[in-house]
Design a protein around this motif. Structure first.
Motif, PDB file in Angstrom:
ATOM      1  N   VAL A 240      15.502 -21.183  23.475  1.00 54.11           N
ATOM      2  CA  VAL A 240      16.381 -20.386  24.212  1.00 54.11           C
ATOM      3  C   VAL A 240      16.128 -18.788  23.781  1.00 54.11           C
ATOM      4  CG1 VAL A 240      17.649 -21.973  25.483  1.00 54.11           C
ATOM      5  CG2 VAL A 240      18.520 -20.715  23.680  1.00 54.11           C
ATOM      6  N   PHE A 259      18.346 -16.382  29.590  1.00 50.75           N
ATOM      7  CA  PHE A 259      19.489 -17.460  29.339  1.00 50.75           C
ATOM      8  C   PHE A 259      20.652 -16.933  29.201  1.00 50.75           C
ATOM      9  CE2 PHE A 259      15.174 -19.898  28.151  1.00 50.75           C
ATOM     10  CZ  PHE A 259      15.787 -21.139  29.184  1.00 50.75           C
ATOM     11  N   PHE A 313      23.950 -21.940  27.836  1.00 50.76           N
ATOM     12  CA  PHE A 313      22.748 -21.854  26.857  1.00 50.76           C
ATOM     13  C   PHE A 313      23.175 -21.489  25.457  1.00 50.76           C
ATOM     14  CE2 PHE A 313      20.799 -22.266  31.039  1.00 50.76           C
ATOM     15  CZ  PHE A 313      20.054 -23.462  30.770  1.00 50.76           C
TER      16      PHE A 313
END
Length: 815
Positions: A240, A259, A313
């Protein structure tokens, strides 16, 4: 207000009602109040008492209980962060109530905005009540993010349907520029025009007209982009952190990238949007793209819905050295420490100047690089999808580009980005990779048109049909970039340009890094003064940078101070002061139009102007004490003069002509000593830095045009520069009063010893030194005091530490 074929003005919308006092409803109500409207804010009647209400002996029949939800929302507005209102006192413009008891009052509203839960059945129930009480000419809009406008208006009266549309505000309503207006087939064209005018001119928004399709324009394209980024992140085996490093500023997108943005939006909210598109789409391919990603479903099922839940995330945890941010491992869905990301591709994008150059660097530095291939894949899919939506979600590419710039803060919309990376070359690559390019794009290239946009003089044209059409310009907007592109630059340095903006008026635009004032800008000011004096009717100070000006070139001052080059430091200050005096004494009118961050030297560049036109989002303050200094480009001198003028004005002191400077001086001293900054253009007055002739306009984009109009009005009135006046000062007794306050703060532990030293020198300058109380001194005398105090502070080790810390971290140091 009646629609009878004649066009009514948005200025006649004086009373509004907002139904729903949640985050969006309260934010919209606050911004309508910002525009000067009287607002009725309604919500449902609570079904149970709170413990506090029971303790007070209230019942469900009491008005305080029945109005609780809306009243609580109004109560939070004055303390909300970020602020919802330009001035907390404007909560007085909002009256809370409830839909059961106050529905009849909807008949007094010129505009009713519904902002309840995103459920079609609930909205229809609300609109039935609205239809029963509204006036025949009252406009009704819904703030849905994607429900069908036509479905909401079903069953309503003909008058309701003619006056109904979607006005989709983006959150937070005060700060986000985009409003999507979505009419139905029944909406009267004059209602659409009136709504557009109200949103643009009254609320300062950027409007796009969207079609009544799932999630309209910005959320439709933005959600697609997030989904393909998630898909490609998994497909290319990226983390991410890596995906965010590539899809943020390197791609011309916000720092929140993908994210981090998903966490802010809420993963459950994203799934709701995804479902809405999939369930309403008739395109099998699109339904497949908008299938629910398994990773999102698992995170939401586990309660990890993003920032509001504390985990998505990313998550924030408490560590040994304070809070730490961890990132999700997409293979295990476990968290771990964030890992740094670097590569030649990312470094090249960071080093490139401008969004177009960054995109090219990202894609072309090493096209075989895994990061470059990932970036190309996500960009390619988003561009093709956007092209497929022309005529589906919006009639023009300009509405799609504007929606993404204004609603998602992209630097370039998808078609602008496509032009930047090269339309023909990129289409050829797409076709070689087996992609299907929309027919209209193929036809555009076959017709010999090499781009979606081109310029014609000062106006931009966009591809439409078999040719190009002129892009509709925002009302009252002057685009400096377009003027420069059409050859209207009169003179230019590395840090500033003088641009002909028409009617014999020029605009001095700063364009140094962060628009920090250095020798290049000061030289441009002095050259511009001579040029304007000889050839022009007046001068506007404005620019189109992210901020108007963040202050003086601190790095240059620090380098000279650390080297002990005191003569050089003094020369810089004297040059700054002389340049500001040149502006003030120019024999042509000068109007400044600052926006966003206008700090330190930026304020000092505005104060010599005959008038300042503030945009509502102007964060204005003399903040030099934060880096251990005092204003020395004329800021202290101008503050002292303002205190004297207010004291001598009727109502400003004991009596006209015999005012007491001290109260005015005390307030300005506090503002400058504490480095206070306005939270809006309207708050500049409360800080004491707004003069009677200064004003605020609602539309930031109109500030340059409005400043130009002000210049012309001053010129037509027979402008003469203000005569140099001697300034009445508080003197040694006034300084003593200020120093007593400083000492009290020091003894109370509220400020450090170095803070007290800085404040003492500031008091000396603002009071006019050690002259007798009420003495009148020259402007140059005050400038000399400024310079002397500034030089002495530059020599302090703790001041140099503060300057270094600000340059390194962007944050003030308390030492």
């Amino acid at each position: 207000m009646t629609i009878q074929g004649s066009r009514r003005s948005a200025s006649l919308i004086r009373r509004a009602a907002v139904i729903g006092s949640g985050v969006m409803g309260a934010g919209i109500a606050a911004h309508l109040a910002n525009a000067g409207m009287r607002v009725l804010l309604l919500d449902v009647v609570p079904q149970a008492l709170t413990a506090e209400e029971e303790k007070q002996g209230l019942t469900l029949a009491d008005a305080r209980v029945r109005n609780r939800l809306a009243a609580a929302a109004v109560g939070r507005m004055g303390k909300a962060q970020p602020a919802q209102l330009y001035d907390p006192a404007w909560t007085a413009r909002i009256m809370p109530g409830n839909l059961a008891d106050h529905a009849a009052e909807l008949g007094e509203a010129d505009w009713i905005v519904e902002a309840v839960v995103e459920r079609l059945d609930v909205k229809r129930e609300v609109f039935a009540a609205v239809d029963a009480h509204r006036r025949p000419d009252t406009i009704v809009t819904t703030n849905t993010s994607g429900l069908s406008a036509a479905s909401m208006a079903e069953g309503r009266s003909e008058s309701f349907r003619r006056h109904f549309a979607v006005t989709h505000f983006f959150n937070p309503p005060r700060y986000m520029k985009l409003v999507e207006i979505v009419p139905t087939a029944d909406t009267a064209p004059e209602v659409v025009s009136l709504l557009r005018e109200a949103c643009e001119k009254r609320l300062g928004k950027g409007v796009v007209i969207a079609k009544d399709t799932p999630n309209f324009i910005a959320n439709r394209i933005g959600t697609f982009g997030m989904l393909v980024t998630l898909e490609d992140t998994l497909g290319y085996g990226l983390t991410v952190e890596e995906a965010d490093a590539l899809t943020g500023p390197a791609m011309g997108r916000p720092k929140t990238a993908t994210f981090r943005m998903l966490d802010l939006v809420g993963l459950d909210t994203l799934l709701h949007v995804v479902d809405n598109v999939r369930e309403r789409s008739e395109n099998p391919g699109e339904r497949a793209v908008f299938a629910r990603p398994a990773v999102l479903e698992r995170l939401v099922a586990g309660g990890r819905t993003g920032e509001k839940a504390g985990a998505g995330f990313y998550r924030k945890i408490k560590g040994k050295n304070g809070s730490e941010i961890e990132s999700l491992r997409l293979d295990t869905l476990e968290y771990g420490p964030r890992r740094p990301v670097s590569s030649p591709v990312i470094d090249a994008a960071k080093a490139a100047k401008g969004t177009a150059a960054k995109a090219k660097a990202l894609l072309l530095t090493d096209p075989r690089d895994r990061y470059a291939r990932f970036a190309w894949s996500t960009i390619k899919k988003t561009l093709l999808y956007s092209a497929e939506q022309v005529g589906v979600i919006a009639d023009s590419i300009t509405d799609i580009d504007r929606a993404m710039r204004w609603g998602f803060n992209w630097e370039l919309g998808p078609f602008e980005l496509w032009d930047a990376i090269g339309l023909r070359r990129s289409v050829q690559q797409m076709k070689e990779e087996g992609e299907t390019v929309p027919e209209w794009v193929e036809a555009l290239l076959a017709d010999g048109r090499e781009s979606f946009y081109k310029t014609d003089g000062e106006r931009r044209l966009y591809a439409a049909g078999s040719g190009y059409e002129r892009e509709e310009q925002e009302a009252d907007a002057i685009a400096l970039a377009a003027l420069k592109a059409s050859g209207k630059t009169v003179l230019s340095t590395a840090g500033a340009s003088l641009i002909d903006i028409g009617d014999d008026v020029v605009c001095l635009e700063f364009h140094s890094p962060n628009n920090a004032i250095g020798g290049d800008i000061l030289s441009a000011i002095r050259r511009s003064v001579k040029e304007v004096e000889q050839n022009w009717r007046g001068l506007v100070l404005a620019n189109e940078g992210r901020n108007f000006c963040v202050g003086a070139n601190l790095m240059l001052l620090l380098m000279e101070a650390q080297s002990g080059e005191w003569e050089e430091v003094e020369d810089i200050i004297r040059f700054f002061q002389a340049s500001m005096l040149d502006l003030k004494r120019l024999e042509r009118p000068v109007v400044a139009a600052p926006h966003r961050m206008t700090l330190g030297g930026g304020v000092e560049a505005c104060l010599p102007a005959d008038q300042i036109i503030f945009s509502p989002e102007t964060y204005f303050g003399l903040v030099e004490t934060g880096v251990g200094l005092i204003p020395a480009g004329g800021g202290c001198k101008e503050a002292t003069a303002m205190a004297a003028e207010r004291a001598l004005a009727p109502g400003g002191g004991k009596q006209a002509g015999d005012g007491d400077v001290q109260p005015q001086l005390n307030a300005l001293f506090e503002t400058i000593a504490l480095a206070k900054t306005s939270s809006s253009g309207y708050e500049v007055g409360r800080l004491g830095l707004m003069r009677p002739q200064d004003r605020v306009i609602m539309r930031q984009e109109a500030r340059i045009a409005e400043a130009k109009r002000a210049v012309l009005e001053l010129d037509r009135a027979g402008y003469a520069p203000p005569p140099e006046k001697r300034v009445r000062v508080a003197g040694r007794e006034g300084k003593a009063v200020l120093k007593v306050a400083v000492q009290a703060m020091r003894l109370g532990g509220h400020i450090s010893e170095h803070d007290a030293l800085i404040a003492g020198k500031l008091a000396h300058v603002l009071a006019g030194g050690d002259v007798r109380p009420g003495a009148e001194v020259s402007e140059q005398y005050l400038l000399d005091l400024e310079c002397e105090a500034f030089l002495s502070l530059c020599g302090e080790a703790k001041t140099q530490q503060r300057m270094s810390h600000m340059l390194a971290t962007g944050k003030p140091l308390r030492n």
